[in-house]
Design a protein around this motif. Structure first.
Motif, PDB file in Angstrom:
ATOM      1  N   GLY A 154       0.857  -1.211   0.041  1.00  0.00           N
ATOM      2  CA  GLY A 154       0.056  -0.072  -0.148  1.00  0.00           C
ATOM      3  C   GLY A 154       0.978   1.240   0.138  1.00  0.00           C
ATOM      4  N   TRP A 155       0.058   2.252  -0.243  1.00  0.00           N
ATOM      5  CA  TRP A 155       0.763   3.370  -0.049  1.00  0.00           C
ATOM      6  C   TRP A 155       0.693   4.277   1.169  1.00  0.00           C
ATOM      7  CZ3 TRP A 155       4.125   5.257  -3.976  1.00  0.00           C
ATOM      8  CH2 TRP A 155       4.137   4.455  -5.275  1.00  0.00           C
ATOM      9  N   HIS A 156       1.734   4.666   1.875  1.00  0.00           N
ATOM     10  CA  HIS A 156       1.683   5.237   3.218  1.00  0.00           C
ATOM     11  C   HIS A 156       2.046   6.906   3.373  1.00  0.00           C
ATOM     12  CE1 HIS A 156       0.859   1.245   5.302  1.00  0.00           C
ATOM     13  NE2 HIS A 156       1.320   0.725   4.064  1.00  0.00           N
ATOM     14  N   GLN A 157       1.488   7.578   3.899  1.00  0.00           N
ATOM     15  CA  GLN A 157       1.960   8.853   3.878  1.00  0.00           C
ATOM     16  C   GLN A 157       3.020   9.342   4.831  1.00  0.00           C
ATOM     17  OE1 GLN A 157      -1.337  11.826   4.290  1.00  0.00           O
ATOM     18  NE2 GLN A 157      -0.004  13.536   4.398  1.00  0.00           N
ATOM     19  N   GLY A 158       4.050   9.907   4.490  1.00  0.00           N
ATOM     20  CA  GLY A 158       5.356  10.306   5.273  1.00  0.00           C
ATOM     21  C   GLY A 158       5.829  11.568   4.831  1.00  0.00           C
ATOM     22  N   VAL A 159       6.883  11.642   5.336  1.00  0.00           N
ATOM     23  CA  VAL A 159       7.702  13.128   5.089  1.00  0.00           C
ATOM     24  C   VAL A 159       9.058  12.676   4.923  1.00  0.00           C
ATOM     25  CG1 VAL A 159       8.356  15.447   5.922  1.00  0.00           C
ATOM     26  CG2 VAL A 159       6.267  14.382   6.461  1.00  0.00           C
ATOM     27  N   VAL A 160       9.992  13.184   3.751  1.00  0.00           N
ATOM     28  CA  VAL A 160      11.112  13.118   3.500  1.00  0.00           C
ATOM     29  C   VAL A 160      11.971  13.791   4.488  1.00  0.00           C
ATOM     30  CG1 VAL A 160      13.149  13.638   1.878  1.00  0.00           C
ATOM     31  CG2 VAL A 160      10.779  12.887   1.041  1.00  0.00           C
ATOM     32  N   ARG A 161      12.895  13.130   5.201  1.00  0.00           N
ATOM     33  CA  ARG A 161      13.785  13.726   6.380  1.00  0.00           C
ATOM     34  C   ARG A 161      15.323  13.759   5.989  1.00  0.00           C
ATOM     35  NH1 ARG A 161      10.137  16.044   8.711  1.00  0.00           N
ATOM     36  NH2 ARG A 161       8.454  14.810  10.131  1.00  0.00           N
ATOM     37  N   ASP A 162      15.504  13.173   4.975  1.00  0.00           N
ATOM     38  CA  ASP A 162      16.997  12.992   4.506  1.00  0.00           C
ATOM     39  C   ASP A 162      17.126  12.686   3.365  1.00  0.00           C
ATOM     40  OD1 ASP A 162      19.518  13.761   4.596  1.00  0.00           O
ATOM     41  OD2 ASP A 162      20.124  12.613   6.482  1.00  0.00           O
ATOM     42  N   LEU A 163      18.370  12.748   2.311  1.00  0.00           N
ATOM     43  CA  LEU A 163      18.592  12.260   1.068  1.00  0.00           C
ATOM     44  C   LEU A 163      19.856  11.346   1.284  1.00  0.00           C
ATOM     45  CD1 LEU A 163      16.738  15.040   0.633  1.00  0.00           C
ATOM     46  CD2 LEU A 163      17.863  15.086  -1.693  1.00  0.00           C
ATOM     47  N   LEU A 164      19.812  10.317   0.657  1.00  0.00           N
ATOM     48  CA  LEU A 164      20.683   9.338   0.929  1.00  0.00           C
ATOM     49  C   LEU A 164      21.581   8.960  -0.663  1.00  0.00           C
ATOM     50  CD1 LEU A 164      19.452   6.892   3.304  1.00  0.00           C
ATOM     51  CD2 LEU A 164      20.655   8.954   3.717  1.00  0.00           C
ATOM     52  N   LYS A 165      22.700   8.359  -0.665  1.00  0.00           N
ATOM     53  CA  LYS A 165      23.079   7.655  -1.907  1.00  0.00           C
ATOM     54  C   LYS A 165      22.168   6.829  -2.568  1.00  0.00           C
ATOM     55  CE  LYS A 165      27.833   8.138  -0.276  1.00  0.00           C
ATOM     56  NZ  LYS A 165      29.143   7.342  -0.211  1.00  0.00           N
ATOM     57  N   ASP A 166      22.470   6.445  -3.990  1.00  0.00           N
ATOM     58  CA  ASP A 166      21.790   5.627  -4.857  1.00  0.00           C
ATOM     59  C   ASP A 166      20.251   5.940  -4.901  1.00  0.00           C
ATOM     60  OD1 ASP A 166      24.319   4.332  -5.319  1.00  0.00           O
ATOM     61  OD2 ASP A 166      24.166   3.224  -3.511  1.00  0.00           O
TER      62      ASP A 166
END
Length: 470
Positions: A90-102
């Protein structure tokens, strides 16, 4: 949020939509039946359960339904973006907290209302911007999303962007954790299928599987390597049948596996004799140990064909002789003395069924019946009349229900000395229900003991119809 269907157009059978579940996530679904006059605000859909184990069918309120959002395959995300992440089907709502590699991101979930936020690494291909379906359109719109994408100046820490399409390992038909059935070429096991789970793909069309019902001497589940040609998905659940017929191809649960056989004799007490060509023997089974046989061909499940049944039957002269005797014995559809139910087509009584007994066969598919609840006008004897075979059926088996009836479940209600087809539209108390009758457009109240499961007699078998049909 209310969904105004006129803004998007009416839902149709086969439409791909998303359904909101109690956990707040959205799941891909298929419309099986659009809203009707009786259920204007409900749609009948099919979707995968939250654990992905099986498909679920049921009615969903239109306020919990929305179209599938348009795809955005190469969108980058910024810290703080409201997103939806795909996991656990399923599609769960959230918030982007950080950007990683790859092309990976750290996404926080359930951080509102004082709850501790859970964080997880999510790949770009499993993310999309969160949007609301409001008044027949997406908010924000595609144009607004395009502008926000152009203004995206966030620099991820050593992030290497790439588009990754979700796909299975090269040449692998099944993924780790898939529930499957396994067969074998070993002597004595041909024609049988065993439940298992995929552990890993080992290449060259080979998998390591763990059997669900077989264990080693120390009690640990048995693991073995299996070729792809010996593996198939678990068959989908079909509507249960109340009885099986002579010559019908079935799977029988025997020695912790499903064995392909043919009904060779219909016995008393919901029991059947089943013939197995490999090995050449006949065994007796209870109804609960049998299922409709399905074939896995070209990536699709197909109900066992007459050709398959004929092939299995022709393997044994002994079985052919048995069936020839049985067919001669029961060439009359309804033998004398058989208890049956007879349908009425009189105005005001259409669709109701009355208990009767076969007095005699009159030929030309016609019978003389004597009703068990209806009497002559002088009340001196039970009513007798002629009835065509198309108006006669055996008494339903397994119709009495010990559990509670569910909302919108189809039932037969005992009223005016007969059984009337209806639908539960309200559960009044634990053992009392309001039932709607389509033929008379009436609603009446019934005790639990005055109801039974509604079954349909189709092609010589009792079928439990789906809840969305009467």
């Amino acid at each position: 949020m209310k969904i105004r269907r006129q803004s998007q157009g009416p839902l149709s059978k086969g439409d791909q939509i998303e359904v909101k579940r109690p956990n707040g996530a959205y799941y891909a679904a298929t419309v099986l039946r659009p809203p009707s006059a009786m259920r204007k605000n409900m749609v009948f859909v099919e979707y995968h359960a939250e654990d992905g184990s099986k498909c679920v069918r049921g009615y969903v309120d239109l306020t919990h339904v929305r179209p599938s959002p348009p795809l955005e395959l190469n969108r980058r995300f910024r810290i703080g973006d409201d997103v939806e992440a795909y996991w656990e089907n399923g599609w769960h709502q959230g918030v982007v907290r950080d950007l990683l590699k790859d092309s990976k991101y750290v996404v926080g979930f359930n951080g509102n209302e004082g709850k501790v936020e859970e964080k997880s690494e999510i790949h770009q291909c499993n993310l999309r911007l969160h949007r609301e379906w409001d008044d027949g359109s997406w908010v924000p719109s595609m144009a607004e999303l395009a502008n926000s994408s152009n203004e995206n100046d966030d620099k991820p820490r050593n992030v290497k962007l790439k588009i990754v399409f979700r796909k299975k390992q090269a040449d692998a038909e099944f993924q780790k954790g898939d529930e499957v059935e396994i067969t074998s070429d070993e002597e004595g096991f041909k024609g049988s299928w065993y439940n298992a789970v995929i552990v890993e793909y080992r290449g060259n069309d080979k998998y390591l599987v763990e059997y669900s019902t077989s264990r080693k001497e120390d009690g640990v589940p048995l693991r073995a390597e299996a070729k792809a040609q010996h593996i198939r998905p678990c068959p989908p659940e079909l509507l249960p049948v109340a009885s099986f017929c002579l010559r019908e191809v079935v799977d029988a649960w025997y020695n912790d596996g499903w064995w392909i056989g043919v009904i060779s004799r219909v016995l008393d007490g919901s029991k059947y004799a089943v013939y197995f060509s490999l090995p050449d023997e006949e065994l007796e089974f209870d109804h609960s140990k049998l299922r409709i046989h399905q074939d896995w061909k070209n990536g699709k499940w197909i109900i066992a064909s007459e050709e398959n049944s004929r092939h299995l039957v022709m393997n044994s002269n002994r079985l052919l002789h048995k069936m020839d005797v049985d067919e001669k014995r029961f060439w009359v559809k309804f033998p004398k003395g058989m208890r049956v139910e007879v349908k009425s087509d009189e105005p005001g009584y259409e669709g109701s069924w009355y208990s009767a007994i076969i007095v005699d066969s009159l030929g030309n598919d016609k019978y003389l019946v004597e009703y068990l609840t209806l009497k002559t006008e002088d009340l001196g004897a039970y009513l007798r009349e002629e009835a065509y075979a198309s108006y006669i059926r055996p008494r339903p088996q397994h119709a009495r229900c010990t559990r509670h009836y569910k909302l919108f479940e189809n039932v037969d209600a005992w009223y005016n000395d007969g059984w009337w087809i209806g639908q539960v539209i309200k559960v009044l108390t634990t053992w009392k229900y309001a039932v709607y009758f389509q033929t008379t457009n009436e609603v009446m109240e019934f005790e639990h003991n005055d109801l039974r499961l509604h079954l349909e007699w189709i092609n010589g078998k009792w079928i439990v119809p789906s809840k969305d049909t009467i």
